[in-house]
Scaffold this motif. Structure first.
Motif, mmCIF file in Angstrom:
data_model
loop_
_atom_site.group_PDB
_atom_site.id
_atom_site.type_symbol
_atom_site.label_atom_id
_atom_site.label_comp_id
_atom_site.label_asym_id
_atom_site.label_seq_id
_atom_site.Cartn_x
_atom_site.Cartn_y
_atom_site.Cartn_z
ATOM 1 N N ARG A 140 32.948 36.013 56.941
ATOM 2 C CA ARG A 140 31.705 36.741 56.979
ATOM 3 C C ARG A 140 31.489 38.046 57.811
ATOM 4 O O ARG A 140 30.724 38.898 57.443
ATOM 5 N N GLU A 141 32.251 37.918 59.038
ATOM 6 C CA GLU A 141 32.111 39.084 59.902
ATOM 7 C C GLU A 141 33.582 39.787 59.729
ATOM 8 O O GLU A 141 33.813 40.785 60.629
ATOM 9 N N ALA A 197 33.755 30.301 58.088
ATOM 10 C CA ALA A 197 32.538 31.074 58.208
ATOM 11 C C ALA A 197 32.990 32.534 59.193
ATOM 12 O O ALA A 197 32.169 33.548 58.988
ATOM 13 N N ALA A 238 33.620 37.378 50.944
ATOM 14 C CA ALA A 238 33.655 38.141 52.024
ATOM 15 C C ALA A 238 34.074 39.734 52.160
ATOM 16 O O ALA A 238 33.788 40.385 53.089
ATOM 17 N N TRP A 285 36.926 37.019 46.374
ATOM 18 C CA TRP A 285 36.701 37.159 47.842
ATOM 19 C C TRP A 285 35.364 37.787 48.249
ATOM 20 O O TRP A 285 35.281 38.803 48.408
#
Length: 531
Positions: A111-112, A108, A269, A267
């Motif tokens: 995502r940043e 997760a 993200a 990818w």
């Protein structure tokens, strides 16, 4: 070159990377070591070196996110004639797999991610056709087949003037000699090349599409004017290429966009995340080690060895005895480099019957044999003498000599050459007060660290940063994106300090005199062909 498997990012004939979806695995905080939790936003770093490639996630404090680092080794193809090459398609496929692994491990947190910061080795050369496909292998800095072409360039040009403009000597490690060699030995293929690029630039172009090169990669080519921040027209004429065959040089604020749908599919993200223009690993390593000031020099021992000082300067005269490359629009990198570092250590470990690591470290602390002396020029010489045909030598062998004695003498020989570099760098940048040790080769051996400190005769800071160039890429991204403005100038090194022993330093000074005498004898023999 054989085509790589599509699941590993093969290059197809329409000049794009074939990407397929990779499964994700969530970040597991249980793998984290004691310390603060990773702090968003994150930077994805890519670091391609001579012997391995790495990918990792760094947080807003430029700390690696535990468990996200992925690494793959690759083997350089060498030949008796001095060749040193890598397969570009296989290397790109390997990097794609590394990105897969890091993003999968990030879970997760991916995502940043706010930036991808690629970097890699200097002095590489790949010839591309008009569609961006590789026509040549990746020719590495250690490929010495262009030695005769370097000598011819020295006859045609004023090397002192060339060095003053480009910061580079006319030597086989730089691109001018390699281009002349390629044109001389394979004129048909040379004529087919539409673009000559570095491997880091080729990698990013295969993922994102054609783009520019950075100041830091162009500046180390031997084709770049360090004062005008542009390609050097005299060198282009000398090697027979045009500006159209080189990439545009990007300014520091340039960003690249992932416009290809394949990137988003594989990818997600990274679908809208900007990429920095690829940077050279020399400056990145110094930044990551906290050496972005005139007061500190970074001693990096990886495959090769480099002693570098990075500092802010809009204009600088490049002194004799060192090379000088622009790191960006405001910083200069001065230093010297040895071809033989971790590569020679690995050769000795393969060739000699040495004990395991702990036993070897203990043996290196035993009394040493002053009669043994090693001139570590197995892969020829760059700094400080730039003797392209030089070869290594061992003297003082006797029937009682053990393998570990030869090994220690080789480590000492490299340390003595580091002291030669240190003397040149101190002449060029007298403000240097401390040397910071970086690179896997040196960080792995406390005994070698002690030898280096004693040979230098001044304190050696042993960096606690295991991947300085990857961390440097993250710091550059945090600075340029405005997340942590000015962070590069504020970073200081951390780690234990080894103070030199005066008696051992005196012994190494005497040994250094003997090594210089051996150098003169060997180099005179090699450079004259034994006549």
């Amino acid at each position: 070159m054989p085509e790589a498997s599509p699941t590993r990012g093969a290059i197809d004939h329409s000049h794009r990377v074939v990407l397929t979806t990779a499964p994700a695995r969530a970040y597991d905080p249980e793998v984290a070591t004691d310390g603060p939790a990773p702090r968003a936003p994150f930077v994805l770093t890519i670091d391609v070196g001579t012997s391995s490639a790495r990918c990792a996630l760094y947080d807003a404090s430029a700390r690696p996110v535990p468990g996200t680092t992925a690494r793959r080794a690759h083997e350089v193809a060498t030949s008796a004639g001095g060749g040193a090459e890598l397969d570009p398609d296989a290397l790109i496929a390997s990097v794609v797999a590394l990105i897969d692994q890091t993003l999968s491990r990030a879970g997760a947190l991916a995502r940043e991610i706010v930036c991808v910061a690629p970097g890699g080795f200097l002095h590489t050369l790949v010839g591309l056709d008009a569609k961006g496909r590789a026509l040549t292998p990746v020719h590495l800095w250690m490929d010495a087949r262009s030695d005769a072409d370097a000598a011819q360039l020295r006859r045609e040009l004023d090397e002192r003037e060339v060095h003053a403009r480009t910061g580079c000597m006319l030597h086989w490690s730089y691109l001018p000699a390699k281009l002349r060699w390629m044109r001389r030995t394979d004129p048909a293929r040379f004529a087919r090349v539409a673009r000559f690029v570095s491997f880091p630039d080729h990698l990013v172009a295969q993922l994102l599409g054609p783009g520019p090169t950075s100041i830091s990669l162009g500046a180390a080519s031997g084709l770049f004017d360090q004062h005008r921040l542009d390609w050097d027209d005299e060198m282009l004429r000398a090697v027979g290429i045009t500006r159209a065959q080189l990439l545009e040089i990007a300014r520091d604020d340039r960003r690249l966009s992932p416009s290809r749908g394949a990137i988003a599919q594989r990818w997600p993200a990274l679908a809208r995340v900007p990429w920095l223009v690829p940077q050279g690993d020399a400056a990145l390593s110094s930044i990551g080690a906290g050496c972005a000031t005139r007061e500190r020099a970074a001693l990096m021992v990886g495959t090769s060895v480099a002693l570098r000082v990075l500092f802010r300067a809009r204009e600088v005269a490049i002194p004799d005895g060192v090379w000088g490359y622009r790191a960006d629009e405001t910083r200069m990198l001065l230093g010297g480099a040895l071809n033989d570092g971790g590569s020679l250590v690995a050769w000795l470990q393969r060739t000699l019957r040495l004990p395991e690591h702990d036993a070897l470290e203990a043996a290196l602390r035993e009394p040493f044999d002053d009669r043994l002396l090693v001139l570590p020029l197995w892969a020829g010489e760059r700094s400080p003498g730039w003797a392209g045909r030089a070869h290594g030598a061992i003297t003082g062998l006797a029937l009682h000599t053990r393998a570990v004695d030869v090994y220690r003498a080789a480590l000492e020989g490299i340390a003595l050459r580091c002291a030669e570099l240190d003397a040149r760098v101190r002449d060029a940048v007298p403000e240097v007060r401390e040397v910071v040790a970086t690179g896997a080769g040196l960080l792995a051996s406390t005994a070698w660290q002690r030898i280096v400190a004693d040979a230098l005769g001044r304190p050696l800071v042993v960096s606690s940063e295991g991947e300085a160039s990857s961390r440097g890429a993250a710091l550059v991204a945090l600075d340029r994106l405005g997340i942590v403005p000015g962070v590069i100038d504020g970073i200081a090194p951390s780690g234990p300090v080894i103070a030199p022993d005066p008696a051992r330093h005196a012994r190494y000074r005497a040994l250094g005199e003997r090594q210089r005498a051996l150098y003169r004898a060997v180099v005179d023999h090699d450079e004259t062909g034994g006549s």
